[in-house]
Design a protein around this motif. Structure first.
Motif, mmCIF file in Angstrom:
data_model
loop_
_atom_site.group_PDB
_atom_site.id
_atom_site.type_symbol
_atom_site.label_atom_id
_atom_site.label_comp_id
_atom_site.label_asym_id
_atom_site.label_seq_id
_atom_site.Cartn_x
_atom_site.Cartn_y
_atom_site.Cartn_z
ATOM 1 N N LEU A 9 18.190 69.918 37.840
ATOM 2 C CA LEU A 9 16.943 70.611 37.477
ATOM 3 C C LEU A 9 16.372 71.472 38.608
ATOM 4 N N ILE A 46 18.544 74.530 38.915
ATOM 5 C CA ILE A 46 18.415 75.410 37.749
ATOM 6 C C ILE A 46 17.099 76.184 37.838
ATOM 7 N N GLY A 65 20.983 79.901 35.560
ATOM 8 C CA GLY A 65 20.267 78.676 35.183
ATOM 9 C C GLY A 65 20.631 78.222 33.784
ATOM 10 N N GLU A 79 22.418 74.802 32.736
ATOM 11 C CA GLU A 79 21.793 73.884 31.778
ATOM 12 C C GLU A 79 22.773 73.505 30.675
ATOM 13 N N SER A 80 23.470 74.528 30.133
ATOM 14 C CA SER A 80 24.431 74.248 29.051
ATOM 15 C C SER A 80 25.526 73.305 29.524
ATOM 16 N N ALA A 122 24.056 69.828 29.914
ATOM 17 C CA ALA A 122 23.790 69.242 28.593
ATOM 18 C C ALA A 122 25.083 68.772 27.946
#
Ligand SMILES: COc1cc(/C=C/C(=O)SCCNC(=O)CCNC(=O)[C@H](O)C(C)(C)COP(=O)(O)OP(=O)(O)OC[C@H]2O[C@@H](n3cnc4c(N)ncnc43)[C@H](O)[C@@H]2OP(=O)(O)O)ccc1O
Length: 258
Positions: free
Chosen positions: A212, A215, A223, A227-228, A231
């Motif tokens: 985090l 990102i 970013g 994130e992808s 995730a």
């Protein structure tokens, strides 16, 4: 050299609690305490899932032990500051969430220490100041990197230039602390939060602590890709599958306002 007497370390279930223990000196941070803190954060037992850092006595910390600043030349000063950076990096990059329980004086290096934690809980007695200007020094524990990211450059400049003392309530308004609670309860609240974060999937906590902040600082395209990726890794983990199945089977708690 580490002075173990400067910390009170305990384990409460999955939470490691670290008490800064120089109450007669308002938990001023001397070399012995900093070395002990570093050791403590280096050897976190596997079963620990969260850390709480608090102050023994009425204060969190009065910052750098000024009695140890007297004899330093510029080279030693640089080494000293970088030593602090390494200790506070251990907090920021800890493998588990670190919660700072704040009360009374949270000053100078004490404030810098708190900045490195992931969650700050303040009781009403907490107050914040950067009196470095009046001491003729500058922050040396990473404060100029971490604090502006929490409260903004202008507000940190105000703190350093005017020496103004900010209240616990202002700390919440300006985004420094996330919880404001009644006097006497910062430690208990931090422990409660420590137990709560300990219930999360370790991979989610890892993502929050490690990914985090990167990102948030990255350009938006980078970013979003990070994130992808994060995730995808998280949701393909068996832990996520088990937890989501438990929800769909009505075997786990729903989200409810507290
Ligand atoms: C440059 O490279 C750096 C810098 C740094 C980080 C820098 C900083 O942290 S600057 C900020 C330093 N801290 C202060 O200026 C706060 C000074 N303390 C106070 O203002 C008060 O003590 C108080 C915290 C508001 C509490 O007041 P009170 O309850 O009335 O208690 P006192 O009677 O004043 O204090 C009791 C006792 O403790 C001693 N003490 C308090 N603070 C410190 C301190 N910071 N250093 C040393 N000693 C302290 C005080 O002298 C009393 O001692 P007695 O022997 O008289 O009982 C980081 C890294 C770098 O490389």
């Amino acid at each position: 050299m580490a002075d173990p007497s400067t910390l009170v370390v305990d384990t409460v279930g999955p939470v490691l609690t670290i008490g800064l223990n120089r109450p007669k000196k308002r938990n001023a941070l001397n070399d012995g305490l900093m070395a002990a803190l570093k050791d403590c954060l280096t050897d976190i037992p596997d079963q620990i899932r969260a850390v709480v850092i608090h102050g023994i006595g009425d204060h969190f910390s009065a910052g750098l032990d000024l009695s140890e600043l007297r004899e330093r030349d510029a080279t030693e000063g640089l080494v000293h500051s970088q030593t602090w950076h390494r200790v506070f990096d251990k907090i920021q990059y800890c493998r588990v969430p670190v919660i700072a329980a704040l009360k009374g004086a949270v000053i100078g290096g004490g404030l810098e220490l708190a900045c490195a934690a992931h969650i700050r809980v303040a009781e009403a007695s907490a107050y914040y100041a950067l009196p470095e200007g009046s001491r003729g020094i500058f922050v040396g524990g990473g404060g100029s990197v971490r604090l502006p990211r929490l409260i903004g450059v202008a507000r940190m400049a105000d703190m350093m230039l005017t020496g103004r003392v900010y209240s616990a309530a202002e700390g919440v308004v300006h985004g420094f602390s996330q919880y404001l609670i009644e006097n006497g309860s910062a430690y208990d609240k931090a422990l409660e939060l420590g137990n709560r974060v300990a219930q999360n999937a370790p991979l989610t906590n890892f993502a929050v602590l490690q990914a985090l902040p990167m990102i948030a600082e990255a350009n938006p395209q980078t970013g979003l890709l990070m994130e992808s990726l994060m995730a995808t890794v998280a949701q393909s983990d068996q832990e996520a599958k088990t937890r989501i199945r438990a929800f769909l089977d009505h075997k786990t708690a729903k989200v409810r306002p507290s």
